[in-house]
Enzyme design. Structure first.
Site, PDB file in Angstrom:
ATOM      1  N   GLY A  17     -11.151  12.497 146.717  1.00  0.00           N
ATOM      2  CA  GLY A  17     -10.637  12.651 145.365  1.00  0.00           C
ATOM      3  C   GLY A  17      -9.125  12.566 145.395  1.00  0.00           C
ATOM      4  CG  MET A  19      -2.602  14.244 146.728  1.00  0.00           C
ATOM      5  SD  MET A  19      -0.830  14.099 147.003  1.00  0.00           S
ATOM      6  CE  MET A  19      -0.419  15.758 147.554  1.00  0.00           C
ATOM      7  CB  SER A  21      -9.324  16.892 143.653  1.00  0.00           C
ATOM      8  OG  SER A  21      -9.444  16.377 144.970  1.00  0.00           O
ATOM      9  CB  THR A  24      -8.039  20.799 152.276  1.00  0.00           C
ATOM     10  OG1 THR A  24      -7.440  19.520 152.480  1.00  0.00           O
ATOM     11  CG2 THR A  24      -7.883  21.624 153.545  1.00  0.00           C
ATOM     12  CG  ASP A  89      -7.956  17.967 155.589  1.00  0.00           C
ATOM     13  OD1 ASP A  89      -8.481  17.324 154.664  1.00  0.00           O
ATOM     14  OD2 ASP A  89      -7.148  18.898 155.391  1.00  0.00           O
ATOM     15  CD  GLU A  90      -4.303  15.595 153.901  1.00  0.00           C
ATOM     16  OE1 GLU A  90      -4.355  14.481 153.321  1.00  0.00           O
ATOM     17  OE2 GLU A  90      -3.974  16.638 153.323  1.00  0.00           O
ATOM     18  CB  CYS A 149      -4.149  15.311 128.696  1.00  0.00           C
ATOM     19  SG  CYS A 149      -5.427  14.634 129.771  1.00  0.00           S
ATOM     20  CB  CYS A 181      -2.028  11.224 131.836  1.00  0.00           C
ATOM     21  SG  CYS A 181      -2.643  11.989 130.317  1.00  0.00           S
TER      22      CYS A 181
HETATM   23 ZN    ZN Z   1      -4.472  13.222 131.290  1.00  0.00          ZN
END
Ligand code: ZN
Length: 191
Positions: A17, A19, A21, A24, A89-90, A149, A181
């Site tokens: 996903g 960052m 989100s 980790t 990870d990462e 938003c 956005c």
């Molecule tokens: Zn938005």
């Protein structure tokens, strides 16, 4: 997920996903449960990611778990030994050789859990996650909250004008944005 847990075989799980989100966080949750089940677990992360700690994976909400920093995916194959569960990870900081390494680990009977960004800051698929999604048995897409938003967000907005694909940072130069956005109007890729 995993309503029927495979027996006598390995498999690949991908958590991906934008960052912020909770990738980790979710990886740490699964690793902790494996440790409670007394499974032998090893966790790896790329050397490049030194935002919080060289020897831990750390989520944005400050959970942490010890990890081994490595320069190349090949090192996981060399070091995995008799570990039953491998956490990575990462993953977006590794090259495409990670896909082959994960396949080999799963073929050896290991549970492989990989977390990483699925899109770069311009919203383009970010290797090697797309290739890992294709070969994984289980996929979890985590969504952040758009900082503009409040909608669910699957993109990462870079707030600086640095045009390189990989710029390590956290809330200082990135925020989560939804499709509507996300603004790449003044971003130019140079790599
Ligand atoms: Zn938005």
């Amino acid at each position: 997920m995993l309503s029927i847990v495979p027996k006598g075989t390995g498999w690949i799980e991908v958590i991906c996903g934008s960052m912020f989100s909770g990738k980790t966080e979710e990886l740490i949750r699964r690793i902790r449960r494996a440790q409670i089940a007394r499974l032998h677990v090893k966790i790896y992360k790329p050397l490049i990611d030194d935002r919080y700690s060289q020897n831990h994976i750390v989520s944005h909400n400050a959970q942490r778990i010890p990890s081994i920093p490595i320069a190349t995916p090949q090192q996981i194959l060399e070091q995995a030994g008799d570990a039953q569960v491998i956490g990575i990870d990462e993953a977006q900081f590794f090259d495409l050789s990670l896909v082959d390494v994960c396949q080999k680990l799963a073929d050896q009977g290991k549970r492989v859990i990989v977390a990483g960004l699925d899109q770069d800051y311009l919203g383009r698929p970010f290797e090697p996650i797309p290739q890992l999604l294709a070969v994984a048995e289980y996929i979890t897409k985590t969504l952040a909250i758009c900082s503009r938003c409040g909608n669910p967000a699957n993109r990462t907005q870079r707030l600086s004008k640095d045009p390189h694909r990989v710029v390590v940072g956290a809330a200082d130069i990135y925020e989560a944005r939804c499709r509507h956005c996300h603004d790449i109007s003044d971003a130019k890729e140079s790599v």
